[in-house]
Design a protein around this motif. Sequence first.
Motif, short mmCIF file in Angstrom:
data_model
loop_
_atom_site.label_atom_id
_atom_site.label_comp_id
_atom_site.label_asym_id
_atom_site.label_seq_id
_atom_site.Cartn_x
_atom_site.Cartn_y
_atom_site.Cartn_z
N ARG A 95 0.87 -1.17 0.00
CA ARG A 95 0.00 0.00 0.00
C ARG A 95 0.91 1.22 0.00
O ARG A 95 1.51 1.56 1.01
N THR A 96 1.02 1.84 -1.17
CA THR A 96 1.95 2.93 -1.38
C THR A 96 1.32 4.26 -0.99
O THR A 96 0.31 4.66 -1.55
N LEU A 97 1.95 4.91 -0.01
CA LEU A 97 1.52 6.23 0.42
C LEU A 97 2.43 7.24 -0.26
O LEU A 97 3.62 7.36 0.08
N LEU A 98 1.90 7.93 -1.24
CA LEU A 98 2.71 8.85 -2.03
C LEU A 98 2.94 10.16 -1.30
O LEU A 98 2.04 10.71 -0.65
N VAL A 99 4.17 10.62 -1.41
CA VAL A 99 4.58 11.93 -0.90
C VAL A 99 5.38 12.60 -2.01
O VAL A 99 5.87 11.93 -2.92
N GLY A 100 5.54 13.88 -1.92
CA GLY A 100 6.31 14.63 -2.90
C GLY A 100 7.40 15.42 -2.22
O GLY A 100 7.19 16.59 -1.91
N VAL A 101 8.54 14.78 -1.97
CA VAL A 101 9.55 15.42 -1.13
C VAL A 101 10.96 15.47 -1.74
O VAL A 101 11.82 16.15 -1.20
N ILE A 102 11.20 14.78 -2.82
CA ILE A 102 12.57 14.65 -3.34
C ILE A 102 12.95 15.82 -4.26
O ILE A 102 13.98 16.46 -4.07
N ARG A 103 12.12 16.05 -5.26
CA ARG A 103 12.41 17.09 -6.25
C ARG A 103 11.22 18.03 -6.39
O ARG A 103 10.13 17.74 -5.90
N GLU A 104 11.46 19.11 -7.07
CA GLU A 104 10.41 20.12 -7.23
C GLU A 104 9.16 19.57 -7.89
O GLU A 104 8.04 19.95 -7.54
N ASP A 105 9.32 18.64 -8.85
CA ASP A 105 8.14 18.10 -9.53
C ASP A 105 7.56 16.85 -8.85
O ASP A 105 6.58 16.29 -9.33
N SER A 106 8.14 16.43 -7.73
CA SER A 106 7.64 15.23 -7.04
C SER A 106 6.16 15.33 -6.64
O SER A 106 5.40 14.39 -6.87
N PRO A 107 5.73 16.44 -6.03
CA PRO A 107 4.30 16.52 -5.69
C PRO A 107 3.40 16.41 -6.92
O PRO A 107 2.34 15.78 -6.86
N ASN A 108 3.82 16.99 -8.04
CA ASN A 108 3.00 16.95 -9.24
C ASN A 108 2.97 15.55 -9.87
O ASN A 108 1.96 15.15 -10.45
N LYS A 109 4.07 14.82 -9.74
CA LYS A 109 4.07 13.42 -10.20
C LYS A 109 3.21 12.56 -9.29
O LYS A 109 2.45 11.71 -9.75
N ALA A 110 3.33 12.78 -7.97
CA ALA A 110 2.49 12.04 -7.03
C ALA A 110 1.02 12.35 -7.30
O ALA A 110 0.17 11.45 -7.27
N ALA A 111 0.71 13.61 -7.60
CA ALA A 111 -0.67 14.00 -7.92
C ALA A 111 -1.15 13.34 -9.21
O ALA A 111 -2.33 12.98 -9.32
N ALA A 112 -0.26 13.17 -10.18
CA ALA A 112 -0.64 12.49 -11.43
C ALA A 112 -1.05 11.05 -11.14
O ALA A 112 -2.00 10.53 -11.74
N ILE A 113 -0.37 10.41 -10.22
CA ILE A 113 -0.70 9.03 -9.86
C ILE A 113 -2.00 9.00 -9.07
O ILE A 113 -2.93 8.25 -9.40
N GLY B 180 -4.39 11.16 -8.90
CA GLY B 180 -5.54 11.68 -9.64
C GLY B 180 -5.89 10.87 -10.87
O GLY B 180 -6.89 11.17 -11.55
N ALA B 181 -5.13 9.83 -11.18
CA ALA B 181 -5.40 9.01 -12.36
C ALA B 181 -6.69 8.21 -12.19
O ALA B 181 -7.10 7.91 -11.07
N SER B 182 -7.31 7.85 -13.30
CA SER B 182 -8.52 7.03 -13.22
C SER B 182 -8.21 5.65 -12.63
O SER B 182 -9.06 5.04 -12.01
N ASP B 183 -6.98 5.17 -12.81
CA ASP B 183 -6.52 3.92 -12.21
C ASP B 183 -5.16 4.19 -11.56
O ASP B 183 -4.12 4.04 -12.19
N PRO B 184 -5.17 4.62 -10.29
CA PRO B 184 -3.91 4.95 -9.63
C PRO B 184 -2.90 3.80 -9.59
O PRO B 184 -1.70 4.03 -9.70
N SER B 185 -3.38 2.57 -9.45
CA SER B 185 -2.46 1.42 -9.43
C SER B 185 -1.72 1.30 -10.76
O SER B 185 -0.51 1.07 -10.79
N ALA B 186 -2.44 1.47 -11.86
CA ALA B 186 -1.81 1.40 -13.18
C ALA B 186 -0.85 2.58 -13.37
O ALA B 186 0.22 2.42 -13.97
N ALA B 187 -1.22 3.75 -12.86
CA ALA B 187 -0.34 4.92 -12.96
C ALA B 187 0.94 4.72 -12.16
O ALA B 187 2.03 5.09 -12.61
N LEU B 188 0.82 4.12 -10.98
CA LEU B 188 2.00 3.82 -10.17
C LEU B 188 2.91 2.85 -10.92
O LEU B 188 4.13 3.07 -11.00
N THR B 189 2.33 1.82 -11.49
CA THR B 189 3.12 0.84 -12.27
C THR B 189 3.78 1.52 -13.46
O THR B 189 4.95 1.26 -13.75
N ARG B 190 3.05 2.39 -14.14
CA ARG B 190 3.62 3.11 -15.28
C ARG B 190 4.81 3.96 -14.83
O ARG B 190 5.84 4.02 -15.50
#
Length: 181
Positions: free
Chosen positions: A81-99, A101-111
């Motif tokens: 159970r992956t708890l996403l955070v955005g702490v490493i780089r400037e775009d990390s929160p936006n990448k975490a948000a992409a996952i 906010g995806a229609s299938d977050p599990s598939a987005a995480l795998t991608r």
Amino acid sequence: MAMATVASATEEVRPVDAPAIRGHAAADTVMRNLSEATWVLDGKPSAPRIIYAFTDPNCPYCHDFWQAARPWVESGKVQIRTLLVGVIREDSPNKAAAILGASDPSAALTRNETTFAQGGIDPVETITPRVQQQLERNQALMLSLGFRGTPGIVIVDADGKSVKANGLPRDGKLEALFGPQ
């Protein structure tokens, strides 16, 4: 509110048992808080062993953890159970948000993980207030458990004890967390 910057975990710290977690809160409260947090499923929902992992989409150690977990996840023995955070780089929160906010977050995480070497998932331009709140709650939970980098891993072991590991478990410690393959 802006996300705070937290350095990534560069070395492993040995897993600790429930007393270390109890220093922050009772183990059962920790596990309840984790189960009620916003997480993305990696694996089968029926997998008997549940592992919570605080992960940044840009974290190379999180990516290594994801790859190392494949035998257990694909065999159906472990769900992460992956708890996403955005702490490493400037775009990390936006990448975490992409996952998130995806229609299938599990598939987005795998991608994100399967394309990690090419930069991973594309970040969203704008984080919705709902997803921003989820990210902030995940980060607050991560910090409350004493994690200052990613991955931060929490499980209940075969003896029913809470176990916490900072960073990527190495030298047989992954098997100790996940159980036999």
